[in-house]
Design a protein around this motif. Sequence first.
Motif, PDB file in Angstrom:
ATOM      1  N   GLY A  61     -12.040   9.699   8.783  1.00 13.13           N
ATOM      2  CA  GLY A  61     -12.546   8.549   8.054  1.00 13.13           C
ATOM      3  C   GLY A  61     -12.304   7.279   8.838  1.00 13.13           C
ATOM      4  N   TYR A  62     -12.162   6.172   8.138  1.00 13.99           N
ATOM      5  CA  TYR A  62     -11.928   4.903   8.788  1.00 13.99           C
ATOM      6  C   TYR A  62     -11.145   3.983   7.866  1.00 13.99           C
ATOM      7  CZ  TYR A  62     -16.248   4.077   6.167  1.00 13.99           C
ATOM      8  OH  TYR A  62     -17.195   4.016   5.191  1.00 13.99           O
ATOM      9  N   VAL A  63     -10.576   2.948   8.469  1.00  6.99           N
ATOM     10  CA  VAL A  63      -9.751   1.991   7.744  1.00  6.99           C
ATOM     11  C   VAL A  63     -10.509   0.677   7.632  1.00  6.99           C
ATOM     12  CG1 VAL A  63      -7.610   0.655   7.827  1.00  6.99           C
ATOM     13  CG2 VAL A  63      -7.602   3.054   8.518  1.00  6.99           C
ATOM     14  N   VAL A  64     -10.407   0.051   6.472  1.00  7.67           N
ATOM     15  CA  VAL A  64     -10.949  -1.296   6.295  1.00  7.67           C
ATOM     16  C   VAL A  64      -9.790  -2.228   5.968  1.00  7.67           C
ATOM     17  CG1 VAL A  64     -13.243  -0.551   5.556  1.00  7.67           C
ATOM     18  CG2 VAL A  64     -11.479  -0.903   3.846  1.00  7.67           C
ATOM     19  N   ARG A  65      -9.932  -3.463   6.407  1.00  3.82           N
ATOM     20  CA  ARG A  65      -8.906  -4.460   6.123  1.00  3.82           C
ATOM     21  C   ARG A  65      -9.560  -5.824   6.023  1.00  3.82           C
ATOM     22  NH1 ARG A  65      -5.388  -6.817  10.938  1.00  3.82           N
ATOM     23  NH2 ARG A  65      -5.736  -8.638   9.651  1.00  3.82           N
ATOM     24  N   VAL A  66      -8.882  -6.749   5.389  1.00  5.90           N
ATOM     25  CA  VAL A  66      -9.370  -8.118   5.379  1.00  5.90           C
ATOM     26  C   VAL A  66      -9.243  -8.667   6.789  1.00  5.90           C
ATOM     27  CG1 VAL A  66      -8.803  -8.485   2.948  1.00  5.90           C
ATOM     28  CG2 VAL A  66      -7.132  -9.077   4.688  1.00  5.90           C
ATOM     29  N   ALA A  67     -10.122  -9.571   7.161  1.00  6.70           N
ATOM     30  CA  ALA A  67     -10.074 -10.142   8.502  1.00  6.70           C
ATOM     31  C   ALA A  67      -8.988 -11.199   8.623  1.00  6.70           C
ATOM     32  CB  ALA A  67     -11.428 -10.740   8.873  1.00  6.70           C
ATOM     33  N   GLY A  68      -8.606 -11.798   7.508  1.00  2.00           N
ATOM     34  CA  GLY A  68      -7.572 -12.828   7.527  1.00  2.00           C
ATOM     35  C   GLY A  68      -6.179 -12.239   7.554  1.00  2.00           C
ATOM     36  N   ASP A  69      -5.190 -13.104   7.647  1.00  2.00           N
ATOM     37  CA  ASP A  69      -3.801 -12.643   7.633  1.00  2.00           C
ATOM     38  C   ASP A  69      -3.378 -12.349   6.200  1.00  2.00           C
ATOM     39  OD1 ASP A  69      -3.822 -15.363   6.889  1.00  2.00           O
ATOM     40  OD2 ASP A  69      -1.749 -15.622   7.527  1.00  2.00           O
ATOM     41  N   PHE A  70      -2.322 -11.554   6.064  1.00  2.00           N
ATOM     42  CA  PHE A  70      -1.794 -11.245   4.735  1.00  2.00           C
ATOM     43  C   PHE A  70      -0.339 -10.818   4.857  1.00  2.00           C
ATOM     44  CE2 PHE A  70      -3.876  -7.447   6.360  1.00  2.00           C
ATOM     45  CZ  PHE A  70      -2.933  -6.448   6.157  1.00  2.00           C
ATOM     46  N   HIS A  71       0.393 -11.001   3.775  1.00  2.00           N
ATOM     47  CA  HIS A  71       1.795 -10.630   3.712  1.00  2.00           C
ATOM     48  C   HIS A  71       1.910  -9.153   3.336  1.00  2.00           C
ATOM     49  CE1 HIS A  71       5.949 -10.404   2.208  1.00  2.00           C
ATOM     50  NE2 HIS A  71       6.173 -11.355   3.106  1.00  2.00           N
ATOM     51  N   PHE A  72       3.012  -8.520   3.735  1.00  2.00           N
ATOM     52  CA  PHE A  72       3.218  -7.103   3.418  1.00  2.00           C
ATOM     53  C   PHE A  72       3.067  -6.825   1.924  1.00  2.00           C
ATOM     54  CE2 PHE A  72       5.915  -3.466   2.322  1.00  2.00           C
ATOM     55  CZ  PHE A  72       5.297  -2.494   3.089  1.00  2.00           C
ATOM     56  N   GLY A  73       3.486  -7.742   1.079  1.00  2.00           N
ATOM     57  CA  GLY A  73       3.355  -7.566  -0.364  1.00  2.00           C
ATOM     58  C   GLY A  73       1.912  -7.491  -0.831  1.00  2.00           C
ATOM     59  N   GLU A  74       0.978  -7.916   0.010  1.00  2.00           N
ATOM     60  CA  GLU A  74      -0.452  -7.864  -0.309  1.00  2.00           C
ATOM     61  C   GLU A  74      -1.151  -6.682   0.368  1.00  2.00           C
ATOM     62  OE1 GLU A  74      -1.004 -11.689   1.471  1.00  2.00           O
ATOM     63  OE2 GLU A  74      -1.223 -12.671  -0.474  1.00  2.00           O
ATOM     64  N   PHE A  75      -0.375  -5.817   1.015  1.00  2.00           N
ATOM     65  CA  PHE A  75      -0.952  -4.723   1.808  1.00  2.00           C
ATOM     66  C   PHE A  75      -1.915  -3.862   0.985  1.00  2.00           C
ATOM     67  CE2 PHE A  75      -1.113  -0.575   3.823  1.00  2.00           C
ATOM     68  CZ  PHE A  75      -1.253  -0.899   5.165  1.00  2.00           C
ATOM     69  N   SER A  76      -1.506  -3.449  -0.206  1.00  2.00           N
ATOM     70  CA  SER A  76      -2.347  -2.542  -1.003  1.00  2.00           C
ATOM     71  C   SER A  76      -3.652  -3.187  -1.449  1.00  2.00           C
ATOM     72  CB  SER A  76      -1.576  -2.025  -2.221  1.00  2.00           C
ATOM     73  OG  SER A  76      -1.276  -3.093  -3.100  1.00  2.00           O
ATOM     74  N   LYS A  77      -3.736  -4.514  -1.414  1.00  5.43           N
ATOM     75  CA  LYS A  77      -4.969  -5.213  -1.767  1.00  5.43           C
ATOM     76  C   LYS A  77      -5.754  -5.643  -0.536  1.00  5.43           C
ATOM     77  CE  LYS A  77      -3.040  -6.973  -6.045  1.00  5.43           C
ATOM     78  NZ  LYS A  77      -2.675  -8.149  -6.818  1.00  5.43           N
ATOM     79  N   SER A  78      -5.197  -5.407   0.652  1.00  2.49           N
ATOM     80  CA  SER A  78      -5.793  -5.901   1.889  1.00  2.49           C
ATOM     81  C   SER A  78      -6.253  -4.818   2.844  1.00  2.49           C
ATOM     82  CB  SER A  78      -4.785  -6.800   2.612  1.00  2.49           C
ATOM     83  OG  SER A  78      -4.350  -7.844   1.776  1.00  2.49           O
ATOM     84  N   VAL A  79      -5.778  -3.583   2.648  1.00  3.65           N
ATOM     85  CA  VAL A  79      -6.094  -2.476   3.554  1.00  3.65           C
ATOM     86  C   VAL A  79      -6.448  -1.252   2.721  1.00  3.65           C
ATOM     87  CG1 VAL A  79      -5.195  -0.981   5.392  1.00  3.65           C
ATOM     88  CG2 VAL A  79      -4.458  -3.368   5.266  1.00  3.65           C
ATOM     89  N   ALA A  80      -7.465  -0.526   3.163  1.00  5.05           N
ATOM     90  CA  ALA A  80      -7.854   0.717   2.485  1.00  5.05           C
ATOM     91  C   ALA A  80      -8.354   1.704   3.524  1.00  5.05           C
ATOM     92  CB  ALA A  80      -8.947   0.460   1.453  1.00  5.05           C
ATOM     93  N   LYS A  81      -8.317   2.977   3.178  1.00 14.31           N
ATOM     94  CA  LYS A  81      -8.805   4.016   4.082  1.00 14.31           C
ATOM     95  C   LYS A  81      -9.872   4.822   3.353  1.00 14.31           C
ATOM     96  CE  LYS A  81      -7.323   7.692   7.140  1.00 14.31           C
ATOM     97  NZ  LYS A  81      -6.200   8.445   7.678  1.00 14.31           N
ATOM     98  N   TYR A  82     -11.006   4.971   3.992  1.00 16.52           N
ATOM     99  CA  TYR A  82     -12.077   5.823   3.489  1.00 16.52           C
ATOM    100  C   TYR A  82     -12.001   7.139   4.249  1.00 16.52           C
ATOM    101  CZ  TYR A  82     -14.276   2.074   0.892  1.00 16.52           C
ATOM    102  OH  TYR A  82     -14.527   1.093  -0.019  1.00 16.52           O
ATOM    103  N   VAL A  83     -11.915   8.239   3.535  1.00 17.41           N
ATOM    104  CA  VAL A  83     -11.840   9.547   4.179  1.00 17.41           C
ATOM    105  C   VAL A  83     -12.991  10.418   3.708  1.00 17.41           C
ATOM    106  CG1 VAL A  83      -9.347   9.487   4.539  1.00 17.41           C
ATOM    107  CG2 VAL A  83     -10.248  10.434   2.437  1.00 17.41           C
ATOM    108  N   ARG A  84     -13.384  11.326   4.579  1.00 17.67           N
ATOM    109  CA  ARG A  84     -14.489  12.220   4.229  1.00 17.67           C
ATOM    110  C   ARG A  84     -14.058  13.139   3.090  1.00 17.67           C
ATOM    111  NH1 ARG A  84     -13.355  17.188   6.776  1.00 17.67           N
ATOM    112  NH2 ARG A  84     -12.021  16.955   8.596  1.00 17.67           N
TER     113      ARG A  84
END
Length: 108
Positions: A61-84
């Motif tokens: 699959g692939y990973v998506v993330r926000v292009a801006g910076d973010f704090h570790f506490g915002e990780f679950s709202k800023s990064v996701a993984k799409y898998v087949r």
Amino acid sequence: SYCYGISIWDGGNRCLSWDETTQFFDMLGIIPVPVIYRGPYVESVIRDLYKPKFEGNDCEGYVVRVAGDFHFGEFSKSVAKYVRANHVQPNTFHWFNSVGEKNEIKKE
């Protein structure tokens, strides 16, 4: 490359923006993961990226993330993984279902 760069974090537990991250990668000689899309988050567009690029191969699959910076506490709202679909099959070997094994670089 054996490894690809995916992010750089600062001492304040903040993930740098993608543009800042790639600037550091350039300075350090790190190859970044390929960017297959950059634009606004539209779920249908993001989901449809898989078919033309990866369908029919072993890509997980692939990973998506926000292009801006973010704090570790915002990780679950800023990064996701799409898998087949069904990429982890029961009763088959997968790292998730196995004991850890040390990787090594092949020496010639």
